[in-house]
Design a protein around this motif. Structure first.
Motif, PDB file in Angstrom:
ATOM      1  N   ALA A  87      23.302  35.544   2.771  1.00 60.77           N
ATOM      2  CA  ALA A  87      21.957  35.407   2.208  1.00 60.77           C
ATOM      3  C   ALA A  87      21.185  36.728   2.179  1.00 60.77           C
ATOM      4  CB  ALA A  87      21.178  34.338   2.968  1.00 60.77           C
ATOM      5  N   PRO A  88      21.241  37.536   3.243  1.00 59.39           N
ATOM      6  CA  PRO A  88      20.491  38.809   3.187  1.00 59.39           C
ATOM      7  C   PRO A  88      21.004  39.756   2.105  1.00 59.39           C
ATOM      8  CG  PRO A  88      21.061  38.237   5.453  1.00 59.39           C
ATOM      9  CD  PRO A  88      21.834  37.319   4.572  1.00 59.39           C
ATOM     10  N   GLU A  89      22.215  39.516   1.609  1.00 55.95           N
ATOM     11  CA  GLU A  89      22.787  40.389   0.588  1.00 55.95           C
ATOM     12  C   GLU A  89      22.623  39.824  -0.817  1.00 55.95           C
ATOM     13  OE1 GLU A  89      26.694  42.032   1.731  1.00 55.95           O
ATOM     14  OE2 GLU A  89      26.498  40.798   3.521  1.00 55.95           O
ATOM     15  N   GLY A  90      21.937  38.694  -0.925  1.00 60.68           N
ATOM     16  CA  GLY A  90      21.652  38.123  -2.235  1.00 60.68           C
ATOM     17  C   GLY A  90      22.760  37.289  -2.838  1.00 60.68           C
ATOM     18  N   VAL A  91      23.786  36.954  -2.047  1.00 59.89           N
ATOM     19  CA  VAL A  91      24.889  36.131  -2.542  1.00 59.89           C
ATOM     20  C   VAL A  91      24.704  34.705  -2.027  1.00 59.89           C
ATOM     21  CG1 VAL A  91      27.388  35.765  -2.539  1.00 59.89           C
ATOM     22  CG2 VAL A  91      26.462  38.101  -2.609  1.00 59.89           C
ATOM     23  N   ARG A  92      24.710  33.747  -2.944  1.00 60.72           N
ATOM     24  CA  ARG A  92      24.544  32.348  -2.574  1.00 60.72           C
ATOM     25  C   ARG A  92      25.901  31.665  -2.478  1.00 60.72           C
ATOM     26  NH1 ARG A  92      22.401  29.011  -5.910  1.00 60.72           N
ATOM     27  NH2 ARG A  92      22.890  30.169  -7.824  1.00 60.72           N
ATOM     28  N   VAL A  93      26.024  30.707  -1.557  1.00 62.25           N
ATOM     29  CA  VAL A  93      27.262  29.946  -1.385  1.00 62.25           C
ATOM     30  C   VAL A  93      26.896  28.475  -1.211  1.00 62.25           C
ATOM     31  CG1 VAL A  93      29.445  29.740  -0.145  1.00 62.25           C
ATOM     32  CG2 VAL A  93      28.224  31.941  -0.150  1.00 62.25           C
ATOM     33  N   ASN A  94      27.420  27.632  -2.095  1.00 63.59           N
ATOM     34  CA  ASN A  94      27.172  26.200  -2.035  1.00 63.59           C
ATOM     35  C   ASN A  94      28.478  25.455  -2.299  1.00 63.59           C
ATOM     36  OD1 ASN A  94      24.067  25.913  -1.852  1.00 63.59           O
ATOM     37  ND2 ASN A  94      24.332  27.353  -3.548  1.00 63.59           N
ATOM     38  N   ARG A 150      17.827  30.574  -7.261  1.00 68.31           N
ATOM     39  CA  ARG A 150      17.930  31.650  -6.260  1.00 68.31           C
ATOM     40  C   ARG A 150      17.620  31.196  -4.843  1.00 68.31           C
ATOM     41  NH1 ARG A 150      15.549  34.334 -10.738  1.00 68.31           N
ATOM     42  NH2 ARG A 150      13.473  33.804  -9.987  1.00 68.31           N
ATOM     43  N   HIS A 151      17.003  30.024  -4.693  1.00 67.05           N
ATOM     44  CA  HIS A 151      16.553  29.623  -3.355  1.00 67.05           C
ATOM     45  C   HIS A 151      17.386  28.489  -2.779  1.00 67.05           C
ATOM     46  CE1 HIS A 151      13.648  30.533  -0.336  1.00 67.05           C
ATOM     47  NE2 HIS A 151      13.182  29.304  -0.257  1.00 67.05           N
ATOM     48  N   ILE A 152      18.529  28.200  -3.373  1.00 61.96           N
ATOM     49  CA  ILE A 152      19.401  27.161  -2.814  1.00 61.96           C
ATOM     50  C   ILE A 152      20.709  27.799  -2.375  1.00 61.96           C
ATOM     51  CG2 ILE A 152      20.205  26.496  -5.139  1.00 61.96           C
ATOM     52  CD1 ILE A 152      20.635  23.658  -3.981  1.00 61.96           C
ATOM     53  N   THR A 153      20.995  27.672  -1.098  1.00 60.62           N
ATOM     54  CA  THR A 153      22.250  28.195  -0.556  1.00 60.62           C
ATOM     55  C   THR A 153      22.628  27.411   0.690  1.00 60.62           C
ATOM     56  OG1 THR A 153      23.469  30.239  -0.058  1.00 60.62           O
ATOM     57  CG2 THR A 153      21.271  30.003   0.947  1.00 60.62           C
TER      58      THR A 153
END
Length: 254
Positions: free
Chosen positions: A174-181, A238-241
Motif C-alpha cells: 500500500a505505501p508503494e501505491g500497488v493495490r492487491v485484492n 484507488r482506495h480499495i485494497t
C-alpha cells in the motif's frame, strides 16, 4: 462496450493467466473491450487462439506458468509488446477431489504449485512495473478459500493461502501505491472440473447439488466474475485494497 463496462482501462496493460477458457477468457475479453491491451497466458495454444479471436487488443502466450523462469518470461513479453504493466490477474488454477483417506503427496504438491507458488512468482516478477504504474494485482480465489470443503480440503487450503497472500501483500505494498485484492467465485460454469478428471455425470451431479444450495438459484457464469475483476482492478478504485470479494450468489451465507 456496454455502458456498464468500466472504460478506465484505455491503453492500460494487463496480464491474465488461465486465459484459454472460463473466467480467464471472459476476463481477457472484458479487459480488451474496456480498452486495455491484454496478454492472455495459458497452456493450451488452440484455446488461447480462440480467446484472441474475440478482440484485436488480445495477444497470447502459450506457456506453463509453473515452469522455472515462466513468470519473468510472461512479464517480459508484456513489456516488450506495450512497454508497461498495470494489472496482473492471477486466475490460473486447478482443483482436486481428494478426501483425506485418499491423500496423495503429488496431488498436494501440484495444487500448491499452480494455485499458490505460480501466482507468487508472477506477482514478484510484475511488482517493479506495477510500482511504476501504481497498478494492481487481482487474485482469483474461491468461496472455498474461506469456508470448508469436505473432500476438497487441500484445494480449499490453497485458496485460503491465496487470500492470505492477498491481504498480506496489500498491507505490504500500500505505501508503494500497488493495490492487491481477490475475487472469490462460487460454483461457476467452467471446464475446471473436467480438467480435474471428473466424469460428465459426476460434474452434472455436483452442479445440481450446488445449484440447489445457492440462494439465487443458479450457477455463476464466467462473465459474472469477470465483471467484478474489472471493477476491483479499475484504476479509479484507488482506495480499495486487501479485500476478498465473494461472487457466489449468496452461497457463503448458507
Amino acid at each position: 462496450m456496454s455502458s456498464s463496462t468500466p472504460s478506465h482501462f484505455t491503453d492500460r496493460v494487463a496480464i491474465v493467466t488461465g486465459a484459454g477458457s472460463g473466467i480467464g477468457r471472459a476476463t481477457t475479453i472484458a479487459l480488451a473491450e474496456a480498452g486495455a491491451h491484454v496478454l492472455g497466458v495459458g497452456r493450451r495454444e488452440q484455446a488461447l487462439r480462440e480467446t484472441a479471436r474475440a478482440h484485436r487488443n488480445i495477444a497470447t502466450l502459450p506457456l506453463d506458468i509453473r515452469e522455472e523462469g515462466a513468470a519473468k518470461a510472461v512479464v517480459a513479453d508484456a513489456l516488450e509488446r506495450w512497454g508497461r504493466l498495470d494489472v496482473l490477474v492471477n486466475n490460473a488454477g486447478t482443483t482436486a477431489v481428494m478426501p483425506l483417506a485418499e491423500t496423495d503427496r503429488s496431488v498436494i504438491a501440484d495444487l500448491f504449485e499452480l494455485n499458490v507458488t505460480a501466482p507468487s512468482m508472477l506477482a514478484h516478477a510484475a511488482l517493479p512495473h506495477l510500482r511504476d504504474s501504481s497498478g494492481s494485482i487481482v487474485n482469483v480465489s474461491s468461496t472455498y478459500g474461506h469456508r470448508p470443503l469436505p473432500g476438497g480440503a487441500h484445494y480449499a487450503a490453497t485458496k485460503g493461502a491465496l487470500e492470505q497472500l492477498t491481504r498480506s501483500w496489500a498491507l505490504e505494498l500500500a505505501p508503494e501505491g500497488v493495490r492487491v485484492n481477490a475475487i472469490a467465485p462460487g460454483p461457476t460454469k467452467t471446464d475446471v472440473l473436467a480438467a480435474a478428471g471428473l466424469s460428465q455425470d459426476a460434474i452434472d451431479a455436483m452442479h445440481d447439488y450446488e445449484r440447489d444450495r445457492i440462494p439465487t438459484g443458479r450457477l455463476g457464469a464466467p462473465e459474472d466474475v469477470a465483471a467484478w475483476i474489472l471493477r476491483i482492478a479499475d484504476p479509479l478504485g484507488r482506495h480499495i485494497t486487501g479485500q476478498v470479494l465473494t461472487v457466489d450468489g449468496g452461497l457463503e451465507l448458507v
